[in-house]
Scaffold this motif. Sequence first.
Motif, PDB file in Angstrom:
ATOM      1  N   ILE A 160      30.366 -19.896 -23.022  1.00 23.55           N
ATOM      2  CA  ILE A 160      31.721 -19.340 -23.005  1.00 23.55           C
ATOM      3  C   ILE A 160      31.990 -18.739 -24.383  1.00 23.55           C
ATOM      4  CG2 ILE A 160      34.186 -19.864 -22.848  1.00 23.55           C
ATOM      5  CD1 ILE A 160      33.495 -22.113 -20.922  1.00 23.55           C
ATOM      6  N   LEU A 161      32.246 -17.442 -24.403  1.00 22.49           N
ATOM      7  CA  LEU A 161      32.594 -16.767 -25.650  1.00 22.49           C
ATOM      8  C   LEU A 161      34.096 -16.542 -25.676  1.00 22.49           C
ATOM      9  CD1 LEU A 161      29.978 -13.962 -26.414  1.00 22.49           C
ATOM     10  CD2 LEU A 161      30.370 -16.069 -27.655  1.00 22.49           C
ATOM     11  N   ILE A 193      30.351 -16.320 -19.818  1.00 21.87           N
ATOM     12  CA  ILE A 193      31.740 -15.962 -19.576  1.00 21.87           C
ATOM     13  C   ILE A 193      32.370 -15.532 -20.898  1.00 21.87           C
ATOM     14  CG2 ILE A 193      33.986 -16.725 -18.721  1.00 21.87           C
ATOM     15  CD1 ILE A 193      31.845 -16.705 -16.565  1.00 21.87           C
ATOM     16  N   VAL A 194      32.961 -14.352 -20.933  1.00 24.43           N
ATOM     17  CA  VAL A 194      33.705 -13.904 -22.111  1.00 24.43           C
ATOM     18  C   VAL A 194      35.189 -13.987 -21.765  1.00 24.43           C
ATOM     19  CG1 VAL A 194      34.154 -12.014 -23.715  1.00 24.43           C
ATOM     20  CG2 VAL A 194      31.841 -12.365 -22.809  1.00 24.43           C
ATOM     21  N   VAL A 198      27.506 -26.776 -21.289  1.00 26.10           N
ATOM     22  CA  VAL A 198      28.264 -25.575 -21.631  1.00 26.10           C
ATOM     23  C   VAL A 198      28.391 -25.484 -23.146  1.00 26.10           C
ATOM     24  CG1 VAL A 198      30.489 -26.773 -21.403  1.00 26.10           C
ATOM     25  CG2 VAL A 198      30.397 -24.275 -21.237  1.00 26.10           C
ATOM     26  N   TYR A 199      28.178 -24.293 -23.652  1.00 26.49           N
ATOM     27  CA  TYR A 199      28.272 -24.003 -25.077  1.00 26.49           C
ATOM     28  C   TYR A 199      29.489 -23.102 -25.272  1.00 26.49           C
ATOM     29  CZ  TYR A 199      23.421 -25.645 -25.309  1.00 26.49           C
ATOM     30  OH  TYR A 199      22.282 -26.398 -25.225  1.00 26.49           O
ATOM     31  N   ILE A 200      30.426 -23.523 -26.118  1.00 24.63           N
ATOM     32  CA  ILE A 200      31.667 -22.788 -26.337  1.00 24.63           C
ATOM     33  C   ILE A 200      31.614 -22.217 -27.754  1.00 24.63           C
ATOM     34  CG2 ILE A 200      34.174 -22.901 -26.337  1.00 24.63           C
ATOM     35  CD1 ILE A 200      33.868 -25.436 -24.550  1.00 24.63           C
ATOM     36  N   HIS A 201      31.697 -20.898 -27.840  1.00 24.23           N
ATOM     37  CA  HIS A 201      31.410 -20.232 -29.104  1.00 24.23           C
ATOM     38  C   HIS A 201      32.472 -19.194 -29.440  1.00 24.23           C
ATOM     39  CE1 HIS A 201      28.963 -18.947 -32.426  1.00 24.23           C
ATOM     40  NE2 HIS A 201      28.737 -17.743 -31.930  1.00 24.23           N
TER      41      HIS A 201
END
Length: 381
Positions: free
Chosen positions: A7-8, A51-52, A100-103
């Motif tokens: 998730i960007l 996902i952006v 999930v990686y949130i960045h």
Amino acid sequence: MTRDALILVAAGKGMRAGGDIPKQYRRIGSQPLLVRTLQNALKAHNFGTIIVVISADDDFAEGCLAPFGDEVRTTIGGATRTDSVRAGLNVLQGERIDHVYIHDAARPFLTQTLLQDLSNALETHQATAPALPIADALKTLEGDSVDRDALRRVQTPQAFRYADILSAFDAAKPGESHADDIAVARAAGLSLSFTSGDPDNFKVTYPEDFAKAERMVDQTYTATGSGFDVHQFDFESNDPLWLCGVPINCGYTLKGHSDADAGLHALTDAILGALCFGDIGDHFPPSDPQWKGASSDKFLLFAMDKVKERKGLLQHVDVTLICEQPKIKPHREAMREKIAELCGLPLSRVSVKATTTEKLGFTGRGEGLAAQAVATVRLGS
């Protein structure tokens, strides 16, 4: 094999960065910041879903993300970062996501090592984030010291077991705003670890950060080439002796298939050497009759065309002529001017020098002359 999602978070306006568009769409080098972040993420890790999260009034995302096709999806964020992340997590519901990686979209320099460390940490913990120690002394506004060893600078991406972080966000009260996603995880009691952060993984926030990022993506480099040439004197000819594009009427000339301009030959080889593009003999072989008596400025202009093809920039040239005769000093400025003209350089970046070999060797005996040259070229990788 785990299925990972990214998730960007790109729903902010980035006002502190200045400019007239949101910072995630400002260019770093030739590409928007968001595109660089996405490209580095795709290189560094195998994300099954990306996902952006964008704002409702975003006019830039569609065009910016079009080259990624179906590989990247967007969703609309909320008024706070917490709301935006929640929106991204909700989009993933119903998909088989393990981690999930949130960045932050404004951290373009994430690496494979950074992501692999996070992946390893999720084997034993429910939540993890990269963190850096603090080197500077810390003080309160009143001047009291703070123990820096008990603090860390926390970066993104922050990584979680998906089901656990989704539950943590569901448990958070509506309207709550947390500093980051680790804060939500901690409030929900998830097990937490920190991995080693990366100083290059900084968040582009202020105008000076764009200058720093520009320096980091600058792939140009400086190449240096050298050239050397020798020609014998021809005392039976009264033709002008050509050196560095200048005719010298001294009663003799130089032997050679072309006009035998040793200065321009050495310089041409120096430029070709900086380009790793062979030498003058490869492109203008003496066995080819079309080059008999040819003016050597043709060779130099060929080398300059190759610099342009590489989108390079010739920065500086230095030619040294080695001979007992003719005397070079009376012609040196004319030589500099001619080379500057042919190379498209200011005169201040063209050096022509002369020396002798103290009567030693073939130049010392007056049998011929030699020339050597060095060229500096700025190139892209």
